[in-house]
Design a protein around this motif. Structure first.
Motif, short mmCIF file in Angstrom:
data_model
loop_
_atom_site.label_atom_id
_atom_site.label_comp_id
_atom_site.label_asym_id
_atom_site.label_seq_id
_atom_site.Cartn_x
_atom_site.Cartn_y
_atom_site.Cartn_z
N GLU A 30 38.49 44.00 29.66
CA GLU A 30 38.96 42.79 28.94
C GLU A 30 39.88 41.96 29.84
N LYS A 31 40.80 42.65 30.55
CA LYS A 31 41.70 41.90 31.45
C LYS A 31 40.91 41.24 32.57
N LEU A 32 39.89 41.93 33.05
CA LEU A 32 39.08 41.37 34.13
C LEU A 32 38.31 40.13 33.65
N ASP A 33 37.86 40.16 32.42
CA ASP A 33 37.19 38.97 31.86
C ASP A 33 38.11 37.76 31.94
N ALA A 34 39.38 37.98 31.57
CA ALA A 34 40.34 36.87 31.59
C ALA A 34 40.56 36.38 33.02
N VAL A 35 40.63 37.32 33.97
CA VAL A 35 40.81 36.95 35.38
C VAL A 35 39.63 36.09 35.85
N LEU A 36 38.41 36.55 35.57
CA LEU A 36 37.22 35.82 36.03
C LEU A 36 37.12 34.45 35.35
N GLU A 37 37.46 34.41 34.08
CA GLU A 37 37.42 33.11 33.39
C GLU A 37 38.44 32.14 33.98
N GLY A 38 39.60 32.66 34.40
CA GLY A 38 40.61 31.83 35.05
C GLY A 38 40.07 31.20 36.33
N TYR A 39 39.34 31.98 37.13
CA TYR A 39 38.76 31.42 38.36
C TYR A 39 37.67 30.40 38.02
N LYS A 40 36.86 30.74 37.05
CA LYS A 40 35.75 29.84 36.67
C LYS A 40 36.30 28.47 36.26
N LYS A 41 37.42 28.47 35.54
CA LYS A 41 38.02 27.20 35.11
C LYS A 41 38.49 26.37 36.29
N ASN A 42 38.91 27.06 37.37
CA ASN A 42 39.46 26.36 38.53
C ASN A 42 38.46 26.10 39.63
N GLU A 43 37.19 26.31 39.35
CA GLU A 43 36.19 26.16 40.43
C GLU A 43 36.09 24.73 40.96
#
Ligand code: FES
Length: 158
Positions: free
Chosen positions: A145-158
């Protein structure tokens, strides 16, 4: 020029501070990778010439370090440590989760070029296992679950 003139001049200056040109090889490889996106055959030939090493010697150094790559990667390179400390704290599950979430396997890149995924050996964050490195950022004590949030954070900043 396979790397920028500015970077090449920086290498010439900095190399003087090292006992041998070979001692500065790993930093030069990292800087080149950051600029070019990966370590191309041309970069290898250039750095071999610069350091007086053979191309094979440069390739041997590259093959030792998981953070050095000879193929283009996604904008965010996700490295999941599955070594012993991380393995004992759920790294295998985390890696499987990453594979399914991103839809790619080891050393593959998503079709949009945003993420690459790699399973790697210890990244030196054992006390905070399981750990994942994305480019130069560390993420620790992860759960899927924490990793999902990390990946979503990067995706938003692409
Ligand atoms: S074993 Fe994973 S960071 Fe050391």
């Amino acid at each position: 020029m396979v790397i920028s003139e500015k970077l090449d001049k920086f290498f010439d200056e900095k190399m003087k501070e090292y006992p041998t040109s070979r001692s500065f090889l790993v930093p030069m490889l990292l800087y080149s990778q950051d600029e070019v996106g990966f370590i191309s055959d041309e970069v290898i030939a250039h750095l071999a010439k610069k350091t007086g090493l053979t191309e094979l010697e440069v390739r041997n150094v590259i093959s030792y370090y998981s953070m050095l790559r000879t193929k283009p990667a996604g904008k965010f390179n996700v490295q999941v440590c599955t070594n012993i400390c991380c393995m004992l704290r759920g790294a295998d599950e985390l890696f499987e989760h990453c594979k399914s979430k991103l839809g790619i396997g080891h050393k593959q890149t998503t079709p949009d070029g945003v993420f690459s995924l790699e399973e790697v050996e210890c990244i030196g964050a054992c006390s905070w296992a399981p750990a994942v490195q994305v480019n130069y950022d560390f993420h620790e004590n992860l759960t899927p679950e924490k990793l999902d949030a990390v990946l979503e954070g990067y995706k938003k900043n692409e």
